[in-house]
Enzyme design. Sequence first.
Site, PDB file in Angstrom:
ATOM      1  N   ASN A 122       0.906  -1.152   0.000  1.00 49.85           N
ATOM      2  CA  ASN A 122       0.000   0.000   0.000  1.00 49.85           C
ATOM      3  C   ASN A 122       0.947   1.204   0.000  1.00 49.85           C
ATOM      4  OD1 ASN A 122      -2.613   1.078   2.368  1.00 49.85           O
ATOM      5  ND2 ASN A 122      -2.307   1.625   0.236  1.00 49.85           N
TER       6      ASN A 122
ATOM      7  N   CYS B 287      -4.684  -2.612   2.835  1.00 47.66           N
ATOM      8  CA  CYS B 287      -5.339  -1.514   3.552  1.00 47.66           C
ATOM      9  C   CYS B 287      -5.288  -1.851   5.031  1.00 47.66           C
ATOM     10  CB  CYS B 287      -6.786  -1.345   3.078  1.00 47.66           C
ATOM     11  SG  CYS B 287      -7.733  -0.120   4.017  1.00 47.66           S
ATOM     12  N   GLY B 288      -4.614  -1.021   5.813  1.00 49.06           N
ATOM     13  CA  GLY B 288      -4.429  -1.322   7.230  1.00 49.06           C
ATOM     14  C   GLY B 288      -5.719  -1.266   8.026  1.00 49.06           C
TER      15      GLY B 288
ATOM     16  N   ASN C 274     -12.475   5.208  10.133  1.00 46.80           N
ATOM     17  CA  ASN C 274     -12.985   5.469   8.789  1.00 46.80           C
ATOM     18  C   ASN C 274     -13.935   4.323   8.422  1.00 46.80           C
ATOM     19  OD1 ASN C 274     -11.040   3.492   8.452  1.00 46.80           O
ATOM     20  ND2 ASN C 274      -9.964   4.487   6.793  1.00 46.80           N
TER      21      ASN C 274
ATOM     22  N   CYS D  82      -4.903   6.235   7.778  1.00 45.28           N
ATOM     23  CA  CYS D  82      -4.563   5.033   7.030  1.00 45.28           C
ATOM     24  C   CYS D  82      -3.622   4.208   7.885  1.00 45.28           C
ATOM     25  CB  CYS D  82      -3.912   5.408   5.702  1.00 45.28           C
ATOM     26  SG  CYS D  82      -3.201   4.010   4.804  1.00 45.28           S
ATOM     27  N   GLY D  83      -4.010   2.974   8.196  1.00 48.61           N
ATOM     28  CA  GLY D  83      -3.210   2.148   9.092  1.00 48.61           C
ATOM     29  C   GLY D  83      -1.839   1.809   8.538  1.00 48.61           C
ATOM     30  N   ASN D  84      -1.778   1.420   7.263  1.00 44.59           N
ATOM     31  CA  ASN D  84      -0.468   1.174   6.655  1.00 44.59           C
ATOM     32  C   ASN D  84       0.327   2.466   6.576  1.00 44.59           C
ATOM     33  OD1 ASN D  84      -0.873  -1.617   6.160  1.00 44.59           O
ATOM     34  ND2 ASN D  84      -2.003  -1.166   4.280  1.00 44.59           N
TER      35      ASN D  84
ATOM     36  N   GLU E 104     -10.622   0.680  -2.055  1.00 42.67           N
ATOM     37  CA  GLU E 104     -10.617   1.856  -1.185  1.00 42.67           C
ATOM     38  C   GLU E 104     -11.316   3.020  -1.869  1.00 42.67           C
ATOM     39  OE1 GLU E 104      -7.331   2.913   1.338  1.00 42.67           O
ATOM     40  OE2 GLU E 104      -6.125   1.286   0.492  1.00 42.67           O
ATOM     41  N   ARG E 105     -12.170   3.691  -1.124  1.00 38.92           N
ATOM     42  CA  ARG E 105     -12.862   4.865  -1.668  1.00 38.92           C
ATOM     43  C   ARG E 105     -11.827   5.914  -2.066  1.00 38.92           C
ATOM     44  NH1 ARG E 105     -14.746   8.289   3.678  1.00 38.92           N
ATOM     45  NH2 ARG E 105     -12.796   7.911   4.751  1.00 38.92           N
TER      46      ARG E 105
END
Length: 327
Positions: free
Chosen positions: A31, A265-266, A197, A104-106, A256-257
């Site tokens: 990512n 996606c984290g 989110n 964003c987690g990543n 992902e939007r």
Amino acid sequence: MTAAPDPSRRAPAAPVRPERLAVVKGHGTENDFVLVDDRAGALDLLPADVRFLTDRRAGLGADGVIRLAPSADLPEGRACLAEDAAAVWFMDYRNADGTAAEMCGNGVRVTALFAERLGAWDGAGELVLGTRAGVRRVRRVLDPTAPAADAVGPPWYAVEMGAWRLVGGGTDTAGDAEVHVHGLPVARPGLSVDVGNPHTVVALADVRELEAADLAAAPQVSPAPPHGTNVELVVPLGEHSGPDGLVGEVRMRVHERGVGETRSCGTGACAAAMAVRTWAGAGAPDAWWVHVPGGTVQVTALPGGRVELAGPAVLVADAVLALPTPS
């Protein structure tokens, strides 16, 4: 320890849009992000600049742009400082379409590695980072996938991702939405999960269904969430005994939007693991391996309805780009 902004720093009267911009390219389980050092709080990046930077043909290419800036310079950052005075740095995350995202987690993990490289964090203790979803705490951890303690590989970071919740309040854990995914013959139930989110998690029967899904186009979610949603397609792979107890496994793809399908996606991995854990019921594991096209991350349910995400982070390139003239 986090290095605080210079108290003598004086912000310019107005942020400046540079003609040339120094950036770093990084990724967390593929990512990928364009990272911008704005510790001086002097940059003005337009949505068109973000779209240029993330364009995989005309620009550098990425799923999003992350600007590291002083929390004191942003309204959301000042709210994070009110929550925790140690959150002196803010992760200003923009989707590839130029829109602002909660977090964003990543990206948090890659931001932590970026902050280490810049000297804004020494890698010891916790990095307390402001985001639009609130304060996030990051720490360095050992890579649990390494065959030996001294194995060479990218550093791993664990992020305390905050609270997660079922958007429907947990009254209908089977699903509160209907999701039509291109490439799959019928609509499927989806479970709405908030991890700072919005996410909608859809369980599939097997890996063949997962591979048949076409995520080039956004899945259609009904009822449509007011602020859009990321959609995770998951295949539960069962549970097994690990050194620290029972561990679950999930395979996942994500749309992902504002971006499209990404390699990882984290927050989506957290949503997927917590959804599968909810479906598994009493006695389900707290720890989960989530396998995505870009690699593997570890998700752990914490006491108090919170969740932790752990995984690798990599910086791969430095670049200087000429920003296009605004139209």
